[in-house]
Design a protein around this motif. Structure first.
Motif, PDB file in Angstrom:
ATOM      1  N   THR A  66      -1.454  -1.173  -4.165  1.00  0.00           N
ATOM      2  CA  THR A  66      -2.590  -0.271  -4.062  1.00  0.00           C
ATOM      3  C   THR A  66      -2.036   1.120  -3.774  1.00  0.00           C
ATOM      4  O   THR A  66      -1.275   1.302  -2.828  1.00  0.00           O
ATOM      5  CB  THR A  66      -3.531  -0.685  -2.916  1.00  0.00           C
ATOM      6  OG1 THR A  66      -4.017  -2.004  -3.176  1.00  0.00           O
ATOM      7  CG2 THR A  66      -4.709   0.263  -2.783  1.00  0.00           C
ATOM      8  N   VAL A  67      -2.415   2.096  -4.600  1.00  0.00           N
ATOM      9  CA  VAL A  67      -1.959   3.477  -4.427  1.00  0.00           C
ATOM     10  C   VAL A  67      -3.131   4.300  -3.921  1.00  0.00           C
ATOM     11  O   VAL A  67      -4.160   4.400  -4.580  1.00  0.00           O
ATOM     12  CB  VAL A  67      -1.430   4.053  -5.753  1.00  0.00           C
ATOM     13  CG1 VAL A  67      -0.964   5.493  -5.567  1.00  0.00           C
ATOM     14  CG2 VAL A  67      -0.286   3.190  -6.286  1.00  0.00           C
ATOM     15  N   THR A  68      -2.960   4.894  -2.731  1.00  0.00           N
ATOM     16  CA  THR A  68      -4.016   5.731  -2.150  1.00  0.00           C
ATOM     17  C   THR A  68      -3.567   7.185  -2.025  1.00  0.00           C
ATOM     18  O   THR A  68      -4.317   8.003  -1.501  1.00  0.00           O
ATOM     19  CB  THR A  68      -4.438   5.209  -0.766  1.00  0.00           C
ATOM     20  OG1 THR A  68      -3.331   5.267   0.119  1.00  0.00           O
ATOM     21  CG2 THR A  68      -4.962   3.792  -0.857  1.00  0.00           C
ATOM     22  N   ALA A  69      -2.360   7.496  -2.458  1.00  0.00           N
ATOM     23  CA  ALA A  69      -1.827   8.858  -2.338  1.00  0.00           C
ATOM     24  C   ALA A  69      -2.264   9.700  -3.518  1.00  0.00           C
ATOM     25  O   ALA A  69      -2.475   9.219  -4.598  1.00  0.00           O
ATOM     26  CB  ALA A  69      -0.316   8.834  -2.268  1.00  0.00           C
ATOM     27  N   ASP A  92       0.749   5.074   0.416  1.00  0.00           N
ATOM     28  CA  ASP A  92      -0.175   6.086   0.912  1.00  0.00           C
ATOM     29  C   ASP A  92       0.437   7.484   0.984  1.00  0.00           C
ATOM     30  O   ASP A  92      -0.061   8.355   1.677  1.00  0.00           O
ATOM     31  CB  ASP A  92      -0.720   5.679   2.279  1.00  0.00           C
ATOM     32  CG  ASP A  92       0.375   5.516   3.319  1.00  0.00           C
ATOM     33  OD1 ASP A  92       1.566   5.617   2.969  1.00  0.00           O
ATOM     34  OD2 ASP A  92       0.031   5.292   4.498  1.00  0.00           O
ATOM     35  N   LYS A  93       1.556   7.657   0.273  1.00  0.00           N
ATOM     36  CA  LYS A  93       2.221   8.962   0.203  1.00  0.00           C
ATOM     37  C   LYS A  93       3.004   9.020  -1.098  1.00  0.00           C
ATOM     38  O   LYS A  93       3.310   7.980  -1.687  1.00  0.00           O
ATOM     39  CB  LYS A  93       3.141   9.170   1.396  1.00  0.00           C
ATOM     40  CG  LYS A  93       4.293   8.165   1.469  1.00  0.00           C
ATOM     41  CD  LYS A  93       5.052   8.222   2.754  1.00  0.00           C
ATOM     42  CE  LYS A  93       4.503   7.154   3.651  1.00  0.00           C
ATOM     43  NZ  LYS A  93       5.213   6.951   4.868  1.00  0.00           N
ATOM     44  N   VAL A 151       0.862  -1.177   0.000  1.00  0.00           N
ATOM     45  CA  VAL A 151       0.000   0.000   0.000  1.00  0.00           C
ATOM     46  C   VAL A 151       0.897   1.224   0.000  1.00  0.00           C
ATOM     47  O   VAL A 151       1.736   1.389   0.886  1.00  0.00           O
ATOM     48  CB  VAL A 151      -0.935   0.021   1.227  1.00  0.00           C
ATOM     49  CG1 VAL A 151      -1.761   1.304   1.242  1.00  0.00           C
ATOM     50  CG2 VAL A 151      -1.833  -1.201   1.241  1.00  0.00           C
TER      51      VAL A 151
END
Length: 68
Positions: A65-68, A42-43, A40
């Protein structure tokens, strides 16, 4: 402040742990090898593969998974 994660620290940590410890804008060098587990991001990071590293997921969900 951006920069490279020290190699000694990088070798002792899993790739996900390295991602978690990295500061936004850091560059992570991922050396040749097989890295297990889903990741993951996240930044904002730069992940630089050296020598054809392999990311091997768990078989469930997305490998990255890219959440940034």
């Amino acid at each position: 402040m951006t920069g490279l994660v020290p190699l000694g620290l990088a070798l002792a940590l899993s790739l996900q742990q390295r991602i978690e410890r990295a500061a936004p804008g850091d560059t992570l060098r991922v050396e040749a090898g097989v890295y297990e587990g889903n990741l993951v991001l996240d930044k904002p990071l730069t992940i630089e593969g050296v020598g054809h590293p392999v990311l091997r997921g768990s078989g469930r969900g997305s490998v990255v998974t890219v959440t940034a």
